[in-house]
Every structure is written in structure tokens, then in C-alpha cells.
Design a protein around this motif. Structure first.
Motif, PDB file in Angstrom:
ATOM      1  N   ARG A 168       0.832  -1.192   0.000  1.00 29.19           N
ATOM      2  CA  ARG A 168       0.000   0.000   0.000  1.00 29.19           C
ATOM      3  C   ARG A 168       0.873   1.251   0.000  1.00 29.19           C
ATOM      4  O   ARG A 168       1.958   1.272   0.579  1.00 29.19           O
ATOM      5  CB  ARG A 168      -0.928   0.012   1.215  1.00 29.19           C
ATOM      6  CG  ARG A 168      -1.893  -1.161   1.259  1.00 29.19           C
ATOM      7  CD  ARG A 168      -2.778  -1.100   2.494  1.00 29.19           C
ATOM      8  NE  ARG A 168      -3.634   0.085   2.492  1.00 29.19           N
ATOM      9  CZ  ARG A 168      -4.419   0.423   3.510  1.00 29.19           C
ATOM     10  NH1 ARG A 168      -4.422  -0.306   4.617  1.00 29.19           N
ATOM     11  NH2 ARG A 168      -5.189   1.500   3.431  1.00 29.19           N
ATOM     12  N   LEU A 169       0.364   2.296  -0.657  1.00 26.80           N
ATOM     13  CA  LEU A 169       1.089   3.559  -0.757  1.00 26.80           C
ATOM     14  C   LEU A 169       0.543   4.531   0.288  1.00 26.80           C
ATOM     15  O   LEU A 169      -0.670   4.721   0.404  1.00 26.80           O
ATOM     16  CB  LEU A 169       0.925   4.151  -2.159  1.00 26.80           C
ATOM     17  CG  LEU A 169       1.865   5.291  -2.550  1.00 26.80           C
ATOM     18  CD1 LEU A 169       3.303   4.792  -2.616  1.00 26.80           C
ATOM     19  CD2 LEU A 169       1.451   5.866  -3.905  1.00 26.80           C
ATOM     20  N   TRP A 170       1.468   5.141   1.064  1.00 23.73           N
ATOM     21  CA  TRP A 170       1.079   6.054   2.137  1.00 23.73           C
ATOM     22  C   TRP A 170       1.841   7.370   2.009  1.00 23.73           C
ATOM     23  O   TRP A 170       2.966   7.405   1.513  1.00 23.73           O
ATOM     24  CB  TRP A 170       1.394   5.460   3.512  1.00 23.73           C
ATOM     25  CG  TRP A 170       0.645   4.213   3.854  1.00 23.73           C
ATOM     26  CD1 TRP A 170       1.026   2.921   3.600  1.00 23.73           C
ATOM     27  CD2 TRP A 170      -0.619   4.121   4.515  1.00 23.73           C
ATOM     28  NE1 TRP A 170       0.078   2.050   4.058  1.00 23.73           N
ATOM     29  CE2 TRP A 170      -0.940   2.747   4.634  1.00 23.73           C
ATOM     30  CE3 TRP A 170      -1.512   5.064   5.039  1.00 23.73           C
ATOM     31  CZ2 TRP A 170      -2.115   2.304   5.235  1.00 23.73           C
ATOM     32  CZ3 TRP A 170      -2.682   4.624   5.643  1.00 23.73           C
ATOM     33  CH2 TRP A 170      -2.968   3.260   5.735  1.00 23.73           C
ATOM     34  N   SER A 171       1.207   8.430   2.484  1.00 18.24           N
ATOM     35  CA  SER A 171       1.898   9.706   2.668  1.00 18.24           C
ATOM     36  C   SER A 171       2.186   9.855   4.157  1.00 18.24           C
ATOM     37  O   SER A 171       1.278   9.764   4.984  1.00 18.24           O
ATOM     38  CB  SER A 171       1.035  10.870   2.181  1.00 18.24           C
ATOM     39  OG  SER A 171       1.564  12.103   2.648  1.00 18.24           O
ATOM     40  N   LEU A 176      10.952  -1.741   9.127  1.00 19.11           N
ATOM     41  CA  LEU A 176       9.572  -2.172   8.886  1.00 19.11           C
ATOM     42  C   LEU A 176       9.355  -2.720   7.480  1.00 19.11           C
ATOM     43  O   LEU A 176       8.261  -3.180   7.161  1.00 19.11           O
ATOM     44  CB  LEU A 176       8.615  -0.993   9.118  1.00 19.11           C
ATOM     45  CG  LEU A 176       8.460  -0.489  10.549  1.00 19.11           C
ATOM     46  CD1 LEU A 176       7.618   0.784  10.571  1.00 19.11           C
ATOM     47  CD2 LEU A 176       7.828  -1.554  11.431  1.00 19.11           C
ATOM     48  N   GLY A 177      10.382  -2.641   6.645  1.00 20.29           N
ATOM     49  CA  GLY A 177      10.223  -3.076   5.258  1.00 20.29           C
ATOM     50  C   GLY A 177       9.505  -2.051   4.408  1.00 20.29           C
ATOM     51  O   GLY A 177       8.889  -2.392   3.394  1.00 20.29           O
ATOM     52  N   VAL A 178       9.579  -0.777   4.816  1.00 19.95           N
ATOM     53  CA  VAL A 178       8.911   0.309   4.105  1.00 19.95           C
ATOM     54  C   VAL A 178       9.877   0.919   3.089  1.00 19.95           C
ATOM     55  O   VAL A 178      11.007   1.270   3.428  1.00 19.95           O
ATOM     56  CB  VAL A 178       8.430   1.390   5.095  1.00 19.95           C
ATOM     57  CG1 VAL A 178       7.879   2.594   4.349  1.00 19.95           C
ATOM     58  CG2 VAL A 178       7.362   0.807   6.024  1.00 19.95           C
ATOM     59  N   ASP A 179       9.407   1.047   1.845  1.00 13.83           N
ATOM     60  CA  ASP A 179      10.236   1.575   0.760  1.00 13.83           C
ATOM     61  C   ASP A 179       9.867   3.029   0.491  1.00 13.83           C
ATOM     62  O   ASP A 179       8.702   3.334   0.190  1.00 13.83           O
ATOM     63  CB  ASP A 179      10.009   0.728  -0.503  1.00 13.83           C
ATOM     64  CG  ASP A 179      10.834   1.215  -1.676  1.00 13.83           C
ATOM     65  OD1 ASP A 179      11.856   1.884  -1.449  1.00 13.83           O
ATOM     66  OD2 ASP A 179      10.449   0.932  -2.832  1.00 13.83           O
ATOM     67  N   ILE A 180      10.824   3.941   0.597  1.00 14.50           N
ATOM     68  CA  ILE A 180      10.581   5.360   0.309  1.00 14.50           C
ATOM     69  C   ILE A 180      10.605   5.561  -1.199  1.00 14.50           C
ATOM     70  O   ILE A 180      11.613   5.328  -1.858  1.00 14.50           O
ATOM     71  CB  ILE A 180      11.647   6.249   0.975  1.00 14.50           C
ATOM     72  CG1 ILE A 180      11.613   6.082   2.494  1.00 14.50           C
ATOM     73  CG2 ILE A 180      11.426   7.715   0.606  1.00 14.50           C
ATOM     74  CD1 ILE A 180      12.723   6.822   3.221  1.00 14.50           C
ATOM     75  N   ARG A 181       9.481   5.997  -1.764  1.00 18.24           N
ATOM     76  CA  ARG A 181       9.375   6.210  -3.201  1.00 18.24           C
ATOM     77  C   ARG A 181       9.633   7.659  -3.610  1.00 18.24           C
ATOM     78  O   ARG A 181      10.129   7.923  -4.687  1.00 18.24           O
ATOM     79  CB  ARG A 181       7.979   5.792  -3.690  1.00 18.24           C
ATOM     80  CG  ARG A 181       7.711   4.294  -3.580  1.00 18.24           C
ATOM     81  CD  ARG A 181       8.645   3.511  -4.512  1.00 18.24           C
ATOM     82  NE  ARG A 181       8.398   2.096  -4.462  1.00 18.24           N
ATOM     83  CZ  ARG A 181       7.443   1.464  -5.138  1.00 18.24           C
ATOM     84  NH1 ARG A 181       6.616   2.162  -5.895  1.00 18.24           N
ATOM     85  NH2 ARG A 181       7.299   0.162  -5.053  1.00 18.24           N
ATOM     86  N   HIS A 182       9.250   8.592  -2.755  1.00 13.18           N
ATOM     87  CA  HIS A 182       9.397  10.004  -3.113  1.00 13.18           C
ATOM     88  C   HIS A 182       9.440  10.823  -1.826  1.00 13.18           C
ATOM     89  O   HIS A 182       8.915  10.395  -0.802  1.00 13.18           O
ATOM     90  CB  HIS A 182       8.221  10.452  -3.991  1.00 13.18           C
ATOM     91  CG  HIS A 182       8.512  11.669  -4.819  1.00 13.18           C
ATOM     92  ND1 HIS A 182       9.736  11.911  -5.397  1.00 13.18           N
ATOM     93  CD2 HIS A 182       7.728  12.728  -5.167  1.00 13.18           C
ATOM     94  CE1 HIS A 182       9.689  13.047  -6.070  1.00 13.18           C
ATOM     95  NE2 HIS A 182       8.494  13.571  -5.941  1.00 13.18           N
ATOM     96  N   LEU A 238       6.441   9.727   0.456  1.00  6.55           N
ATOM     97  CA  LEU A 238       5.497   8.800  -0.155  1.00  6.55           C
ATOM     98  C   LEU A 238       6.156   7.429  -0.093  1.00  6.55           C
ATOM     99  O   LEU A 238       7.213   7.216  -0.706  1.00  6.55           O
ATOM    100  CB  LEU A 238       5.190   9.209  -1.591  1.00  6.55           C
ATOM    101  CG  LEU A 238       4.409  10.518  -1.728  1.00  6.55           C
ATOM    102  CD1 LEU A 238       4.281  10.922  -3.190  1.00  6.55           C
ATOM    103  CD2 LEU A 238       3.040  10.406  -1.095  1.00  6.55           C
ATOM    104  N   VAL A 239       5.559   6.531   0.685  1.00  7.48           N
ATOM    105  CA  VAL A 239       6.210   5.255   0.963  1.00  7.48           C
ATOM    106  C   VAL A 239       5.322   4.100   0.532  1.00  7.48           C
ATOM    107  O   VAL A 239       4.087   4.191   0.557  1.00  7.48           O
ATOM    108  CB  VAL A 239       6.559   5.123   2.471  1.00  7.48           C
ATOM    109  CG1 VAL A 239       7.482   6.252   2.900  1.00  7.48           C
ATOM    110  CG2 VAL A 239       5.300   5.116   3.332  1.00  7.48           C
ATOM    111  N   ASN A 240       5.976   3.021   0.161  1.00  3.55           N
ATOM    112  CA  ASN A 240       5.290   1.774  -0.173  1.00  3.55           C
ATOM    113  C   ASN A 240       5.497   0.825   1.003  1.00  3.55           C
ATOM    114  O   ASN A 240       6.621   0.440   1.302  1.00  3.55           O
ATOM    115  CB  ASN A 240       5.876   1.189  -1.463  1.00  3.55           C
ATOM    116  CG  ASN A 240       5.096  -0.012  -1.943  1.00  3.55           C
ATOM    117  OD1 ASN A 240       3.885  -0.048  -1.802  1.00  3.55           O
ATOM    118  ND2 ASN A 240       5.792  -0.975  -2.511  1.00  3.55           N
ATOM    119  N   ALA A 241       4.412   0.481   1.692  1.00  4.91           N
ATOM    120  CA  ALA A 241       4.502  -0.316   2.912  1.00  4.91           C
ATOM    121  C   ALA A 241       3.845  -1.676   2.723  1.00  4.91           C
ATOM    122  O   ALA A 241       2.880  -1.809   1.960  1.00  4.91           O
ATOM    123  CB  ALA A 241       3.835   0.417   4.075  1.00  4.91           C
ATOM    124  N   PRO A 242       4.352  -2.697   3.410  1.00  2.60           N
ATOM    125  CA  PRO A 242       3.712  -4.021   3.350  1.00  2.60           C
ATOM    126  C   PRO A 242       2.246  -3.941   3.761  1.00  2.60           C
ATOM    127  O   PRO A 242       1.842  -3.081   4.552  1.00  2.60           O
ATOM    128  CB  PRO A 242       4.538  -4.847   4.341  1.00  2.60           C
ATOM    129  CG  PRO A 242       5.866  -4.160   4.409  1.00  2.60           C
ATOM    130  CD  PRO A 242       5.567  -2.700   4.240  1.00  2.60           C
TER     131      PRO A 242
END
Length: 279
Positions: free
Chosen positions: A101-104, A126-132, A147-151
């Protein structure tokens, strides 16, 4: 592992000996030439030997061409998925992986060297990927929006609790949309282009640029605010006709950087209107 492989490759080219790279290549070439010679001699005396050789050669060429085409096509698909190719002119966005899921995540913290180190380490754990990332400087503190992509198993409360343990003074976590991954400068220029071409109103452009929910024209700014002012989730922008454009959004306060962007967009729109009257 890359360093080890690189050293081995270098040794093959520089170390003398019977089993050097050049000797192996020569041996393979001689074996191939000998095998081809035996095959030609064996089939050459057959009535259909020439036709068989031609057919085998054509089959090898076709198989090689098919393999190269398939490999090129697979690589193109992988590259397209990596950058999120869309229609011509659309921003190349990378959508979240399946199930993620994508989160701000907007945080306010002290503007000091290394201030983000603990936060980014928390994301990694946490395995969270920073996209922007958007930076909104503001004196001794700064507001950064990730803007992160989280499990999929992480929810809003999980992210909120995690970032609050990293020296963050204030945090706002909300679901985000993939279109928010586009570069702010590119998005602003696209909005200006739409204004120039008459494809969008100023109100619509402000809604998009500020990620707001409401824009209205008023005769005067809200109580306690000036014509060009920002207060929390409300922004007032002086209009050319003497009125005010009031921009509002829910939950996320406007920053000075966002206010400056929106005010510049209003100035551009006013310049376009003046030029249109003169022409």
C-alpha cells in the motif's frame, strides 16, 4: 561477490598458462571446426547431404533469432513494469508491488544534520520503501513528506506509532495515490500549460497543486487572516479583481512552500488574463 568475480576475470586475462582464456577459446574453436569438418564429410557423400546441411543451418538461425527476440521482449516488459509506462506524455510512475500500500507520511522535526537518520532506519526495519520525498523548510524545523510503499499488514496506526518514536515532533499519516509520485515541478508546469491552453480553470489548478478539497472566491479573507496568508489548513490568495481565493484541505496544514507555489500560480493566471485582454 562482484569484487571476487571481477578479480577472477582479471586473472584469466593476465595469468599465463595452458588453461588461460585465450587457450580455452582456441581449443573450443578447433573442436567446433573439427566437428563441422566430420559432419560435412559424413553427409557430403549422401544424396541428401547438402539439403540436410542447409536445413540444419536454417533451423539454427531461426532458433537463435527466436531466442534473441524473446529475450528482448521479456527485458522490455520488465523495464516497462519498473517505470510504470503509461500513454504518451503521462508521467512514468512506479506503482506499488502487489499487496503493498502507498502512504503519505508527513513529519515535522528539527532541521539538523542527521535528523532523518533514525526515521529512515525505522522505515527500513519495517520493510517500508521510500518512493518520493518533498522537503518543506521552515526555520529551525522542517516538514518532510514521504510517499512510501509499505507491506499490506501495516496500517495507519502502525506507521504513526513507528515514526513518533524517532524524534518526530508531529506526524500525519494518510493513504496516498500513485499519481502523487509525479515530480512537483513537472506537475506544476503541466498545470501552467493547462491554464495557458484554457483546459483548466485557476480553481481547478489550485485544487490539484495544493491537494486541496475546496476552493472558493470570497470578497474578503477569512476572519483573522490577510489577503495573502496561510493558517493551518486554510490558505488565502489575493485575486486580481480585489477578492480572495480561499483554499482549504482536511487534516494536513499548508506549509510556506505550498503557499508560495499557489501564490505564484495565481500570479501566472493573472498575467495570462491581462495578456488576453490586450491581444
Amino acid at each position: 561477490m562482484d569484487d571476487v568475480e571481477g578479480n577472477h576475470a582479471s586473472d584469466d586475462h593476465t595469468r599465463p598458462g595452458f588453461l588461460s582464456r585465450e587457450a580455452l577459446d582456441l581449443g573450443v574453436l578447433l573442436l567446433a571446426a573439427g566437428a563441422a569438418h566430420v559432419l560435412v564429410l559424413s553427409l557430403g557423400h549422401s544424396d541428401h547431404g547438402v539439403q540436410l546441411l542447409i536445413a540444419m543451418g536454417a533451423l539454427l538461425v531461426a532458433a537463435t533469432a527466436l531466442h534473441r527476440w524473446h529475450r528482448h521482449r521479456s527485458g522490455a516488459k520488465k523495464r516497462a513494469r519498473a517505470v510504470g509506462l503509461g500513454p504518451p506524455g503521462a508521467p512514468r510512475l512506479r506503482a506499488p508491488e502487489s499487496g503493498d500500500r502507498l502512504w503519505s507520511v508527513r513529519v515535522t522535526l528539527a532541521d539538523v544534520p542527521g535528523g532523518l537518520a533514525e526515521l529512515t532506519a525505522c522505515f527500513a526495519a519495517l520493510g517500508v520503501d521510500i518512493r518520493h520525498m518533498h522537503v518543506h523548510p521552515g526555520g529551525v524545523e522542517t516538514t518532510d513528506e514521504f510517499l512510501v510503499n509499505a507491506p499490506a499488514h501495516l496500517n495507519e496506526e502502525d506507521l504513526y506509532s513507528a515514526v513518533h518514536g524517532t524524534g518526530v515532533r508531529e506526524a500525519i499519516v494518510r493513504p496516498a495515490d500513485v499519481h502523487e509520485l509525479s515530480d512537483t515541478t513537472s506537475r506544476t508546469l503541466a498545470l501552467v500549460t493547462a491554464l495557458v491552453e484554457g483546459a483548466m480553470t485557476l480553481e481547478g489548478a489550485l485544487l490539484s497543486l495544493a491537494s486541496a478539497q475546496d476552493v472558493e472566491r470570497a470578497d474578503a479573507p477569512p476572519e483573522g487572516m490577510e489577503a495573502d496568508d496561510v493558517s493551518g489548513t486554510t490558505m488565502a490568495l489575493a485575486a486580481a479583481d480585489g477578492g480572495v481565493l480561499v483554499v482549504r484541505r482536511v487534516g494536513v496544514p499548508f506549509t510556506a512552500v505550498e503557499f508560495a507555489r499557489c501564490r505564484a500560480l495565481v500570479r501566472v493566471s493573472e498575467s495570462l488574463r491581462v495578456r488576453a485582454r490586450r491581444s
